[in-house]
Design a protein around this motif. Structure first.
Motif, short mmCIF file in Angstrom:
data_model
loop_
_atom_site.label_atom_id
_atom_site.label_comp_id
_atom_site.label_asym_id
_atom_site.label_seq_id
_atom_site.Cartn_x
_atom_site.Cartn_y
_atom_site.Cartn_z
N LYS A 329 0.99 -1.19 -0.06
CA LYS A 329 0.01 -0.02 -0.06
C LYS A 329 0.89 1.15 0.03
CE LYS A 329 -3.40 2.58 2.93
NZ LYS A 329 -2.45 3.56 2.83
N PRO A 330 0.66 2.15 -0.94
CA PRO A 330 1.40 3.44 -0.81
C PRO A 330 0.98 4.12 0.28
CG PRO A 330 0.05 3.40 -2.89
CD PRO A 330 -0.34 2.22 -1.95
N SER A 331 2.44 4.52 0.97
CA SER A 331 2.27 5.10 2.40
C SER A 331 1.93 6.37 2.09
CB SER A 331 3.75 5.34 2.95
OG SER A 331 4.52 4.08 2.76
N MET A 332 2.07 7.37 1.26
CA MET A 332 1.78 8.54 0.80
C MET A 332 2.32 9.16 -0.21
SD MET A 332 3.44 10.37 4.12
CE MET A 332 3.19 9.18 5.20
N TYR A 333 1.83 10.07 -0.80
CA TYR A 333 2.36 10.59 -2.05
C TYR A 333 2.91 12.00 -2.38
CZ TYR A 333 -0.91 6.96 -3.94
OH TYR A 333 -1.52 5.77 -4.16
N TRP A 334 3.35 12.38 -3.19
CA TRP A 334 3.68 13.98 -3.53
C TRP A 334 3.14 14.14 -4.72
CZ3 TRP A 334 5.85 15.30 0.78
CH2 TRP A 334 7.12 14.49 1.33
N ALA A 335 2.22 15.42 -4.54
CA ALA A 335 1.39 15.88 -5.70
C ALA A 335 1.65 17.34 -5.67
CB ALA A 335 -0.09 15.66 -5.42
N ALA A 336 1.45 18.10 -7.11
CA ALA A 336 1.29 19.21 -7.19
C ALA A 336 0.03 19.91 -7.45
CB ALA A 336 2.37 19.68 -8.40
N ALA A 337 -0.24 21.20 -7.12
CA ALA A 337 -1.47 21.86 -7.59
C ALA A 337 -1.70 22.46 -8.98
CB ALA A 337 -1.70 22.96 -6.57
N SER A 338 -2.94 22.04 -9.73
CA SER A 338 -3.00 22.44 -10.89
C SER A 338 -3.10 24.01 -10.94
CB SER A 338 -4.26 21.95 -11.41
OG SER A 338 -5.41 22.52 -10.64
N THR A 339 -3.33 24.57 -9.77
CA THR A 339 -3.36 26.13 -9.76
C THR A 339 -2.02 26.69 -9.50
OG1 THR A 339 -4.17 26.00 -7.50
CG2 THR A 339 -5.80 26.27 -8.89
N THR A 340 -0.87 26.09 -9.42
CA THR A 340 0.22 26.66 -9.02
C THR A 340 0.65 27.66 -10.07
OG1 THR A 340 2.58 26.15 -8.66
CG2 THR A 340 1.61 24.58 -10.02
N GLU A 341 1.31 28.78 -9.64
CA GLU A 341 2.01 29.64 -10.52
C GLU A 341 3.42 29.35 -10.93
OE1 GLU A 341 1.31 33.56 -8.80
OE2 GLU A 341 -0.66 33.46 -8.78
N HIS A 342 3.91 28.43 -10.28
CA HIS A 342 5.42 28.02 -10.43
C HIS A 342 5.36 26.36 -10.87
CE1 HIS A 342 6.09 31.88 -9.36
NE2 HIS A 342 5.54 31.77 -8.13
N PRO A 343 4.64 25.95 -11.79
CA PRO A 343 4.90 24.32 -11.77
C PRO A 343 6.26 23.90 -12.28
CG PRO A 343 3.90 25.54 -13.91
CD PRO A 343 4.17 26.35 -12.91
N ALA A 344 6.86 24.59 -12.72
CA ALA A 344 8.31 24.16 -13.07
C ALA A 344 9.17 23.97 -11.52
CB ALA A 344 9.33 25.03 -13.84
N GLU A 345 9.02 24.76 -10.71
CA GLU A 345 9.69 25.05 -9.47
C GLU A 345 8.81 23.75 -8.58
OE1 GLU A 345 10.96 28.36 -11.34
OE2 GLU A 345 8.98 27.51 -10.99
N ALA A 346 7.77 23.55 -8.67
CA ALA A 346 6.84 22.57 -7.84
C ALA A 346 7.50 21.29 -8.36
CB ALA A 346 5.46 22.57 -8.17
N ALA A 347 7.69 21.04 -9.64
CA ALA A 347 8.18 20.02 -9.96
C ALA A 347 9.65 19.45 -9.91
CB ALA A 347 7.98 19.73 -11.50
N LEU A 348 10.37 20.72 -9.64
CA LEU A 348 11.80 20.60 -9.13
C LEU A 348 11.73 19.81 -7.73
CD1 LEU A 348 14.78 20.93 -10.36
CD2 LEU A 348 14.63 23.15 -8.89
N LEU A 349 11.05 20.72 -6.79
CA LEU A 349 10.92 20.07 -5.54
C LEU A 349 10.67 18.67 -5.42
CD1 LEU A 349 11.29 20.51 -2.56
CD2 LEU A 349 8.75 21.34 -2.50
N ILE A 350 9.42 18.14 -6.17
CA ILE A 350 8.97 16.90 -6.21
C ILE A 350 10.26 16.16 -6.71
CG2 ILE A 350 7.60 15.36 -6.99
CD1 ILE A 350 5.33 17.22 -7.14
N ASP A 351 10.94 16.25 -7.73
CA ASP A 351 12.02 15.49 -8.21
C ASP A 351 13.13 15.42 -7.02
OD1 ASP A 351 13.10 14.39 -11.16
OD2 ASP A 351 14.79 15.71 -10.01
N PHE A 352 13.43 16.25 -6.42
CA PHE A 352 14.52 16.48 -5.23
C PHE A 352 13.80 15.26 -4.48
CE2 PHE A 352 15.03 18.06 -1.05
CZ PHE A 352 16.56 17.98 -1.25
N LEU A 353 12.42 15.52 -4.02
CA LEU A 353 12.35 14.46 -2.90
C LEU A 353 12.24 12.99 -3.24
CD1 LEU A 353 9.23 16.89 -1.76
CD2 LEU A 353 11.23 16.35 -0.62
N VAL A 354 11.89 12.67 -4.57
CA VAL A 354 11.84 11.35 -4.98
C VAL A 354 13.33 10.74 -5.76
CG1 VAL A 354 9.59 11.27 -5.39
CG2 VAL A 354 11.09 11.86 -7.42
#
Length: 452
Positions: A329-354
Motif C-alpha cells: 500500500k502506498p504510504s503517501m504521495y507527493w502531488a502538485a496543485a493544478s493552480t500553481t503559478e510555478h509548476p516548474a519549481e513545484a516539479a523540481l521540488l518533487i523531483d528532489f524528494l523522489v
C-alpha cells in the motif's frame, strides 16, 4: 489510514486531548467538502524554471519528528536552488485535510502537497492536481518503477508519486509472551486458530492483566487484506464497490469472537482505545500483545514502547487463503496543485524528494519503505535495529505480495470514518455483523454514486 497512523501524526507540539470515538468522528466528518466543480487552470506543458526569486508552498501532515526531517530537506533544497524559497505548512492529520479542502476550494492550494490515496481520486477528478506528464522535462519518476507509478494514476494520468509502500503486518510484543511463558507458534505459517489460541493463553496466563490481541475492524487497509484473503476486494478498476457483505460480516464476527473468547479486551476497552495517540494505545502501554498495523509503523511503535521488544509477522491464514493477499500500500504521495503559478519549481521540488538520495538519509523510513531503490540502498547502513527489521520485513513481504488494488474512488474518501461508525454500532450490539456490513456498503455505495 488506520487510527494508529492518525494518532502517530499528531500536531507538531505533540499535544492532543483524549476524546471518545464518537466525538472524534463528529469532528472528522465536519471537514469542508471540496467543491464539485473543477478548480484547476489549463496546464502549461514543459514550463521553464525562473531565473528570478520564486516562493512555493509545501504542505504535509505529521508529528514533530517528520516536521523536523522535512524542514531539513527543505533547507538542503534551498541551498541547491538559492532563488527558490519554500514556505512550509504542516499540521496533524485532521487539520491537514480541513485546511487543504478550504484552500483548494478558494483556488489557493499549496504548490506541493503530501497526499493520501483516500483523497487522490477525489482531488484529481475535480481538477485540483497537476498532471505530472506536463512537467516531464523537469520531473523524472522513472526510478520508482511501474507498479509504484500506477498507484498514482487516476483515469490513466499520473497525478502523484508514492513516497514508498508497506504491507500490513502483525505487531508482536515478544516481551509479554516471554514474561508470561506463552510460546508463539511458527509465525511464518500460522493459522487463525493458532493466532486466537495463543492470544487466549496470554490473557489467561496474565490473569487478565494483559489481553492477547487488539482487534482489527476500523480501517480499510486491514479490511482490504481480509477481503483478499477471502478472494475479494473493496473496489474494482472502474471505482465500483464490490466487497461482499458476507466477507465484511465475517471480518467483524472475528472481532466478536476475539472478545467472547477473552483473546481481546472488553467492548468498552476497545471502544475507548479508538483514536488514542500512538503512545497511549494498548500495544504501547502493554495492555495487549498482538496488533494489526501497517508494517511501516514498526519503528514508531518500538520508539514509543522502548521497555518492550517487538517483532513483525505476516497475517495468519486459513488453509484456503489465496497467495498474494498481502499488497504494498502506498504510504503517501507527493502531488502538485493544478493552480500553481510555478509548476516548474513545484516539479523540481518533487523531483528532489523522489530522486536525491540525500533525502533518504534525512527521512529514513518515516514515509514508508522508499519507492526508489537507490533510496533504500542509501539509508540501509544508517538504519538502527528497528529500522533494519522493518526494512527487512517489507523487502521479504515484497516477494509474496499480489497486485496493488485500485485506489479509493471519488466519493469514498470518508470510507474509514463510515467503516468506523458501523463498526461501533456492531461492537456495541446496535447491529449484527451482517446488518452493520449491509449498512456500511449501502452508505458508501450511495456516496460513490452521488460523486459520479
Amino acid at each position: 489510514m488506520t487510527d494508529a497512523q492518525r494518532a502517530a501524526t499528531t500536531a507538531a507540539d505533540g499535544r492532543r486531548p483524549r476524546r471518545g470515538p464518537r466525538a472524534a468522528l463528529a469532528a472528522a466528518t465536519a471537514l469542508p467538502v471540496l467543491a464539485a466543480c473543477g478548480v484547476g487552470a489549463e496546464p502549461v506543458h514543459h514550463p521553464e524554471l525562473s531565473d528570478g526569486e520564486v516562493t512555493i508552498s509545501f504542505a504535509w501532515w505529521g508529528a514533530d519528528a517528520r516536521t523536523q526531517q522535512t524542514l531539513e530537506a527543505i533547507e538542503l533544497f534551498e541551498r541547491e536552488h538559492p532563488n527558490i524559497e519554500v514556505d512550509p505548512q504542516y499540521s496533524d492529520w485532521v487539520g491537514y485535510w480541513d485546511r487543504l479542502a478550504t484552500t483548494t476550494a478558494a483556488g489557493d492550494m499549496p504548490d506541493v502537497t503530501q497526499f493520501d490515496q483516500l483523497y487522490l481520486a477525489s482531488y484529481a477528478d475535480r481538477g485540483a492536481l497537476l498532471d505530472l506528464a506536463t512537467v516531464s522535462n523537469i520531473l523524472d519518476p522513472s526510478a520508482l518503477g511501474e507498479d509504484i507509478l500506477e498507484s498514482g494514476r487516476v483515469g490513466g494520468d499520473l497525478y502523484a508519486l508514492a513516497t514508498g509502500a508497506t504491507t500490513n503486518g502483525i505487531l508482536i510484543n515478544t516481551t509479554l509472551f516471554e514474561r508470561y511463558g506463552v510460546e508463539l507458534p511458527d509465525t511464518a505459517d500460522w493459522t487463525w486458530e493458532e493466532f486466537e489460541r495463543v492470544a487466549v493463553e496470554l490473557t489467561e496466563a496474565s490473569d487478565g492483566e494483559v489481553h492477547g490481541v487488539s482487534p482489527f475492524g476500523i480501517d480499510t487497509f486491514s479490511l482490504t487484506v481480509w477481503a483478499r484473503q477471502h478472494g475479494g476486494n473493496l473496489f474494482d478498476d472502474e471505482g465500483n464497490l464490490i466487497l461482499d457483505a458476507d466477507v465484511l460480516a465475517g471480518y467483524w464476527q472475528r472481532v466478536r469472537d476475539f472478545v467472547a473468547s477473552g483473546a481481546a479486551p472488553s467492548v468498552p476497552h476497545i471502544s475507548e482505545s479508538i483514536g488514542l495517540p500512538l503512545d497511549q494505545t494498548p500495544m504501547v502501554t502493554g495492555e495487549t500483545a498482538l496488533g494489526f498495523i501497517p508494517a511501516g509503523q514498526f519503528i514508531a511503535f518500538q520508539a514509543a514502547g522502548p521497555e518492550f521488544d517487538y517483532a513483525l509477522a505476516d497475517w495468519p491464514t486459513d488453509e484456503d487463503a489465496p497467495e498474494g493477499f498481502q499488497y504494498l500500500k502506498p504510504s503517501m504521495y507527493w502531488a502538485a496543485a493544478s493552480t500553481t503559478e510555478h509548476p516548474a519549481e513545484a516539479a523540481l521540488l518533487i523531483d528532489f524528494l523522489v530522486n536525491d538520495t540525500r533525502v533518504a538519509d534525512i527521512f529514513g523510513l518515516d514515509r514508508g519503505e522508499p519507492g526508489n531503490p537507490a533510496f533504500r540502498e542509501a539509508m540501509r547502513d544508517s538504519l538502527d535495529e528497528p529500522g533494519q527489521e522493518s526494512l527487512a520485513f517489507t523487502e521479504a513481504m515484497a516477494e509474496e505480495v499480489g497486485d496493488t488494488p485500485p485506489i479509493t474512488p471519488n466519493g469514498a474518501s470518508d470510507v474509514d470514518l463510515v467503516l468506523q461508525r458501523h463498526f461501533l454500532d456492531m461492537l456495541h450490539g446496535d447491529a449484527s455483523p451482517r446488518e452493520a456490513a449491509e449498512g456500511f456498503l449501502g452508505e458508501l455505495n450511495d456516496s460513490i454514486t452521488a460523486a459520479s
